[in-house]
Design a protein around this motif. Structure first.
Motif, PDB file in Angstrom:
ATOM      1  N   ALA A  66      10.808 -16.578 -35.693  1.00 44.60           N
ATOM      2  CA  ALA A  66      10.258 -15.318 -35.191  1.00 44.60           C
ATOM      3  C   ALA A  66       8.913 -15.546 -34.504  1.00 44.60           C
ATOM      4  CB  ALA A  66      10.112 -14.318 -36.338  1.00 44.60           C
ATOM      5  N   VAL A  67       8.040 -16.353 -35.119  1.00 43.14           N
ATOM      6  CA  VAL A  67       6.740 -16.636 -34.511  1.00 43.14           C
ATOM      7  C   VAL A  67       6.911 -17.396 -33.207  1.00 43.14           C
ATOM      8  CG1 VAL A  67       4.582 -17.901 -34.808  1.00 43.14           C
ATOM      9  CG2 VAL A  67       5.513 -16.580 -36.706  1.00 43.14           C
ATOM     10  N   GLN A  68       7.847 -18.344 -33.163  1.00 44.64           N
ATOM     11  CA  GLN A  68       8.103 -19.085 -31.937  1.00 44.64           C
ATOM     12  C   GLN A  68       8.577 -18.164 -30.826  1.00 44.64           C
ATOM     13  OE1 GLN A  68       7.413 -22.594 -31.669  1.00 44.64           O
ATOM     14  NE2 GLN A  68       6.402 -21.885 -33.524  1.00 44.64           N
ATOM     15  N   ASP A  69       9.368 -17.180 -31.176  1.00 44.86           N
ATOM     16  CA  ASP A  69       9.939 -16.292 -30.171  1.00 44.86           C
ATOM     17  C   ASP A  69       8.901 -15.352 -29.564  1.00 44.86           C
ATOM     18  OD1 ASP A  69      12.431 -17.391 -30.444  1.00 44.86           O
ATOM     19  OD2 ASP A  69      13.161 -15.874 -31.858  1.00 44.86           O
ATOM     20  N   ILE A  70       7.837 -15.048 -30.295  1.00 45.63           N
ATOM     21  CA  ILE A  70       6.861 -14.099 -29.756  1.00 45.63           C
ATOM     22  C   ILE A  70       5.537 -14.756 -29.352  1.00 45.63           C
ATOM     23  CG2 ILE A  70       7.805 -12.194 -31.107  1.00 45.63           C
ATOM     24  CD1 ILE A  70       5.454 -12.452 -33.000  1.00 45.63           C
ATOM     25  N   GLY A  71       5.273 -15.988 -29.815  1.00 47.15           N
ATOM     26  CA  GLY A  71       3.966 -16.562 -29.510  1.00 47.15           C
ATOM     27  C   GLY A  71       3.949 -18.022 -29.141  1.00 47.15           C
ATOM     28  N   SER A  72       5.108 -18.648 -29.001  1.00 49.56           N
ATOM     29  CA  SER A  72       5.152 -20.065 -28.663  1.00 49.56           C
ATOM     30  C   SER A  72       5.407 -20.234 -27.174  1.00 49.56           C
ATOM     31  CB  SER A  72       6.253 -20.764 -29.465  1.00 49.56           C
ATOM     32  OG  SER A  72       6.428 -22.094 -29.022  1.00 49.56           O
ATOM     33  N   VAL A  73       4.575 -21.054 -26.517  1.00 50.34           N
ATOM     34  CA  VAL A  73       4.700 -21.291 -25.076  1.00 50.34           C
ATOM     35  C   VAL A  73       5.051 -22.750 -24.842  1.00 50.34           C
ATOM     36  CG1 VAL A  73       3.487 -21.289 -22.873  1.00 50.34           C
ATOM     37  CG2 VAL A  73       3.040 -19.476 -24.536  1.00 50.34           C
ATOM     38  N   GLN A  74       6.081 -22.977 -24.039  1.00 47.92           N
ATOM     39  CA  GLN A  74       6.467 -24.312 -23.613  1.00 47.92           C
ATOM     40  C   GLN A  74       6.731 -24.282 -22.112  1.00 47.92           C
ATOM     41  OE1 GLN A  74       9.584 -24.491 -26.867  1.00 47.92           O
ATOM     42  NE2 GLN A  74       8.927 -26.628 -26.900  1.00 47.92           N
ATOM     43  N   PRO A  93      -1.622 -20.656 -34.797  1.00 46.26           N
ATOM     44  CA  PRO A  93      -2.223 -21.971 -35.032  1.00 46.26           C
ATOM     45  C   PRO A  93      -1.230 -23.092 -34.759  1.00 46.26           C
ATOM     46  CG  PRO A  93      -2.589 -20.498 -36.899  1.00 46.26           C
ATOM     47  CD  PRO A  93      -1.557 -19.850 -36.025  1.00 46.26           C
ATOM     48  N   ALA A  94      -1.733 -24.192 -34.212  1.00 51.23           N
ATOM     49  CA  ALA A  94      -0.885 -25.359 -34.001  1.00 51.23           C
ATOM     50  C   ALA A  94      -0.420 -25.903 -35.346  1.00 51.23           C
ATOM     51  CB  ALA A  94      -1.647 -26.432 -33.228  1.00 51.23           C
ATOM     52  N   LEU A  95       0.839 -26.276 -35.424  1.00 55.16           N
ATOM     53  CA  LEU A  95       1.409 -26.722 -36.699  1.00 55.16           C
ATOM     54  C   LEU A  95       0.841 -28.059 -37.154  1.00 55.16           C
ATOM     55  CD1 LEU A  95       5.133 -25.738 -36.110  1.00 55.16           C
ATOM     56  CD2 LEU A  95       3.573 -24.734 -37.794  1.00 55.16           C
ATOM     57  N   ASP A  96       0.362 -28.875 -36.209  1.00 55.72           N
ATOM     58  CA  ASP A  96      -0.116 -30.213 -36.577  1.00 55.72           C
ATOM     59  C   ASP A  96      -1.623 -30.263 -36.806  1.00 55.72           C
ATOM     60  OD1 ASP A  96      -0.629 -29.656 -33.937  1.00 55.72           O
ATOM     61  OD2 ASP A  96      -0.384 -31.716 -33.248  1.00 55.72           O
ATOM     62  N   LEU A  97      -2.277 -29.102 -36.832  1.00 52.57           N
ATOM     63  CA  LEU A  97      -3.720 -29.053 -37.058  1.00 52.57           C
ATOM     64  C   LEU A  97      -4.026 -28.116 -38.224  1.00 52.57           C
ATOM     65  CD1 LEU A  97      -5.002 -28.784 -33.369  1.00 52.57           C
ATOM     66  CD2 LEU A  97      -4.976 -30.819 -34.817  1.00 52.57           C
ATOM     67  N   THR A 161       0.133 -23.766 -28.333  1.00 49.17           N
ATOM     68  CA  THR A 161      -0.447 -22.601 -28.992  1.00 49.17           C
ATOM     69  C   THR A 161      -1.849 -22.941 -29.490  1.00 49.17           C
ATOM     70  OG1 THR A 161       0.478 -23.224 -31.144  1.00 49.17           O
ATOM     71  CG2 THR A 161       1.817 -21.780 -29.761  1.00 49.17           C
ATOM     72  N   GLY A 162      -2.549 -21.926 -29.967  1.00 46.25           N
ATOM     73  CA  GLY A 162      -3.868 -22.135 -30.550  1.00 46.25           C
ATOM     74  C   GLY A 162      -4.980 -21.540 -29.715  1.00 46.25           C
ATOM     75  N   PRO A 163      -6.148 -21.337 -30.333  1.00 50.30           N
ATOM     76  CA  PRO A 163      -7.259 -20.652 -29.660  1.00 50.30           C
ATOM     77  C   PRO A 163      -8.223 -21.561 -28.919  1.00 50.30           C
ATOM     78  CG  PRO A 163      -7.810 -20.982 -31.949  1.00 50.30           C
ATOM     79  CD  PRO A 163      -6.438 -21.580 -31.754  1.00 50.30           C
ATOM     80  N   SER A 164      -7.987 -22.880 -28.882  1.00 51.26           N
ATOM     81  CA  SER A 164      -9.025 -23.794 -28.408  1.00 51.26           C
ATOM     82  C   SER A 164      -9.415 -23.555 -26.957  1.00 51.26           C
ATOM     83  CB  SER A 164      -8.581 -25.249 -28.602  1.00 51.26           C
ATOM     84  OG  SER A 164      -7.362 -25.499 -27.941  1.00 51.26           O
ATOM     85  N   ALA A 165      -8.442 -23.300 -26.071  1.00 48.35           N
ATOM     86  CA  ALA A 165      -8.778 -23.052 -24.669  1.00 48.35           C
ATOM     87  C   ALA A 165      -9.617 -21.778 -24.533  1.00 48.35           C
ATOM     88  CB  ALA A 165      -7.506 -22.951 -23.828  1.00 48.35           C
ATOM     89  N   ALA A 166      -9.236 -20.745 -25.265  1.00 49.75           N
ATOM     90  CA  ALA A 166     -10.006 -19.499 -25.232  1.00 49.75           C
ATOM     91  C   ALA A 166     -11.412 -19.708 -25.773  1.00 49.75           C
ATOM     92  CB  ALA A 166      -9.287 -18.426 -26.042  1.00 49.75           C
TER      93      ALA A 166
END
Length: 242
Positions: A66-74, A93-97, A161-166
């Motif tokens: 569900a999270v991938q479908d609404i907030g994951s960008v590839q 949040p990124a899954l690996d961080l 994903t993630g807030p780092s660029a912002a």
């Protein structure tokens, strides 16, 4: 003369430099927090809460998809899908961080920006920076790895994903608004150093893309904003002395 006495001029100079660099910004933040406490940053607190919700849900067997479908960008997906997901992608949040890193970035940088430039500009700049990273991923893959600014084809499958660029974009924007030129320059140089020596990958290059987008916004703002005539201050001052 004591050693302490010898060192005082240098310390005073550093204090004056620090006061000139961060004084107006810190006074603004301190005044808002003293007057309103956490009520001064409602959007930031909402962003922190939303990030926590996404973190919890995506780590559940029933919530990851569900999270991938609404907030994951590839980058391999259709552009319109990426554009729809981009606003929420910065709160996933990124899954690996570690999630605490994303929460700390949002709380500190979003909080300072919300107090200093308002929640509307905070969200606008955060979205612009995130969108710049999303679009760069597609452009970089199209350019290809043979160019220093390009990306390998495999990066189109990276979950972005993630807030780092912002966060990076907001840091540069707030430094520009408060004329903290040294700090702003350090942020830019740190991101360039990251790409050249540490993370020459999609995430690192997206940070640079976010900075470039925000610098263009700042440049347009400087160019288009109305300016006072050169003699206005002098005439106004002479009028007050009469």
């Amino acid at each position: 003369m004591t050693e302490a006495g010898v060192g005082r001029p240098e310390v005073s100079a550093l204090r004056r430099a620090a006061r000139a660099e961060w004084g107006p910004l810190l006074r603004t933040v301190r005044s808002a927090l003293v007057a309103s406490k956490l009520r001064a940053i409602p959007v930031t607190l909402g962003a922190v809460g939303l990030t926590l919700v996404f973190q919890y849900v995506q780590n559940q067997p029933w919530g990851y998809r569900a999270v991938q479908d609404i907030g994951s960008v590839q980058a391999w997906e259709h552009l319109w899908v990426a554009l729809l997901r981009t606003p929420l992608s910065l709160f996933v949040p990124a899954l690996d961080l570690p999630v605490w890193g994303a929460l700390a970035q949002i709380l500190v940088v979003f909080g300072i920006a919300e107090i200093c430039v308002g929640w509307r500009q905070t969200l606008l700049v955060a979205y612009l920076a995130t969108l710049a990273g999303t679009m760069y991923a597609r452009i970089g893959i199209w350019i290809g790895p043979q160019s220093p600014i390009g990306l390998p084809d495999s990066d189109k499958y990276v979950v972005d994903t993630g807030p780092s660029a912002a966060v990076v974009g907001l840091a540069v924007y707030v430094c520009w608004r408060y004329r903290a030129w040294f700090t702003g320059s350090l942020v830019v140089l740190a991101m360039l150093f990251e790409v050249v020596f540490i993370k020459n990958n999609l995430a690192g290059k997206e940070h640079v893309a976010a900075i470039l987008a925000v610098l263009v916004l700042c440049g347009l703002w400087e160019f288009t904003r109305p300016r006072k005539p050169r003699g206005a201050a002098r005439i106004s001052g002479s009028g007050r002395r009469r």
